[in-house]
Design a protein around this motif. Structure first.
Motif, PDB file in Angstrom:
ATOM      1  N   ASN A  35      53.211   9.290 -61.254  1.00 35.59           N
ATOM      2  CA  ASN A  35      52.257   8.558 -60.426  1.00 35.59           C
ATOM      3  C   ASN A  35      52.723   8.405 -58.987  1.00 35.59           C
ATOM      4  N   HIS A  36      53.766   9.123 -58.609  1.00 36.38           N
ATOM      5  CA  HIS A  36      54.247   9.057 -57.233  1.00 36.38           C
ATOM      6  C   HIS A  36      53.446   9.982 -56.344  1.00 36.38           C
ATOM      7  N   LEU A  37      53.361   9.616 -55.067  1.00 37.25           N
ATOM      8  CA  LEU A  37      52.526  10.364 -54.132  1.00 37.25           C
ATOM      9  C   LEU A  37      53.323  11.028 -53.017  1.00 37.25           C
ATOM     10  N   TYR A  38      54.566  10.574 -52.824  1.00 41.55           N
ATOM     11  CA  TYR A  38      55.393  11.089 -51.729  1.00 41.55           C
ATOM     12  C   TYR A  38      56.580  11.838 -52.333  1.00 41.55           C
ATOM     13  N   PHE A  39      56.848  13.001 -51.790  1.00 41.29           N
ATOM     14  CA  PHE A  39      57.889  13.852 -52.351  1.00 41.29           C
ATOM     15  C   PHE A  39      58.808  14.307 -51.235  1.00 41.29           C
ATOM     16  N   TYR A  40      60.095  14.466 -51.587  1.00 42.74           N
ATOM     17  CA  TYR A  40      61.115  14.752 -50.579  1.00 42.74           C
ATOM     18  C   TYR A  40      62.129  15.764 -51.106  1.00 42.74           C
ATOM     19  N   TRP A  41      62.702  16.491 -50.167  1.00 46.19           N
ATOM     20  CA  TRP A  41      63.876  17.317 -50.465  1.00 46.19           C
ATOM     21  C   TRP A  41      64.999  16.917 -49.526  1.00 46.19           C
ATOM     22  N   TYR A  42      66.212  16.857 -50.103  1.00 47.56           N
ATOM     23  CA  TYR A  42      67.420  16.544 -49.357  1.00 47.56           C
ATOM     24  C   TYR A  42      68.475  17.591 -49.674  1.00 47.56           C
ATOM     25  N   ARG A  43      69.457  17.660 -48.795  1.00 44.80           N
ATOM     26  CA  ARG A  43      70.578  18.572 -49.021  1.00 44.80           C
ATOM     27  C   ARG A  43      71.874  17.777 -48.855  1.00 44.80           C
ATOM     28  N   GLN A  44      72.851  18.115 -49.663  1.00 41.39           N
ATOM     29  CA  GLN A  44      74.177  17.513 -49.515  1.00 41.39           C
ATOM     30  C   GLN A  44      75.224  18.612 -49.652  1.00 41.39           C
ATOM     31  N   ILE A  45      75.794  18.993 -48.523  1.00 42.39           N
ATOM     32  CA  ILE A  45      76.899  19.939 -48.535  1.00 42.39           C
ATOM     33  C   ILE A  45      78.121  19.234 -49.100  1.00 42.39           C
TER      34      ILE A  45
END
Lengths: 113, 114
Positions: free
Chosen positions: A28-38
């Motif tokens: 039911n979430h509407l906002y989506f994100y991608w992150y990176r961690q070197i």
């Protein structure tokens, strides 16, 4: 308890190849994100996605990257022509509203060789 | 430029002891501040989230404080356990951006020893 799931957990690819990292956000979430961690560094924001379009992106998110929500459940990050420096953990996250907490997946470890 | 600075960079304590982690930020205009716990090789897990009007919030043995005037936050861990060993990340969001494009701190690596 609902959770964000990511596949695969580990991806090894040759330099120059394209990879697609997959995520299933909380339903039911509407906002989506991608992150990176070197490795050994802090989490870095890549992109946010709402209403079937990118709402914000960082300087890291250049033409090499693209995101897509191909159906009602999946959210993907495509990296074209991977470079050695793309090796990192990639986290997907989702939130129910614009400024509420984001729930993170367990990450995909991408290794470019 | 929005920045989040955490201290100490790393901390070692004995099981059962308390500890306090610090976070200073320059994010403006301020919207909210979150503390996350990240186990090695795993995704961050939210501990607390505080808005401008809140100055303390607890989640079990974790208590976060916020001073919006001095732009400082702390995370206090009571009666530490071996499973508390992790990286603790302070994340600050600005108004008019969504939670995703927040500013992350470098984290404090906590090691709890028996």
């Amino acid at each position: 308890e609902p959770e964000v799931t990511q596949t695969p957990s580990h991806q090894v690819t040759q330099m120059g190849q394209e990879v697609i990292l997959r995520c299933v956000p909380i339903s039911n979430h509407l906002y989506f994100y991608w992150y990176r961690q070197i490795l050994g560094q802090k989490v870095e924001f890549l992109v946010s996605f709402y209403n079937n379009e990118i709402s914000e992106k960082s300087e890291i998110f250049d033409d090499q990257f693209s995101v897509e929500r191909p159906d009602g459940s999946n959210f993907t990050l495509k990296i074209r022509s991977t470079k050695l420096e793309d090796s990192a953990m990639y986290f997907c996250a989702s939130s129910s509203h614009k400024n509420t907490e984001a729930f993170f997946g367990q990450g995909t470890r991408l290794t470019v060789v | 430029k929005n920045q989040v600075e955490q201290s100490p960079q790393s901390l070692i304590i004995l099981e059962g002891k308390n500890c306090t982690l610090q976070c200073n930020y320059t994010v403006s205009p301020f919207s909210n501040l979150r503390w996350y716990k990240q186990d090695t090789g795993r995704g961050p897990v939210s501990l607390t989230i505080m808005t401008f009007s809140e100055n303390t919030k607890s989640n079990g043995r974790y208590t976060a404080t916020l001073d919006a005037d001095t732009k400082q936050s702390s995370l206090h861990i009571t009666a530490s356990q071996l499973s508390d060993s992790a990286s603790y990340i302070c994340v600050v969001s600005a108004l008019h951006t969504n939670a995703g494009k927040s500013t992350f701190g470098d984290g404090t690596t906590l090691t709890v020893k028996p």
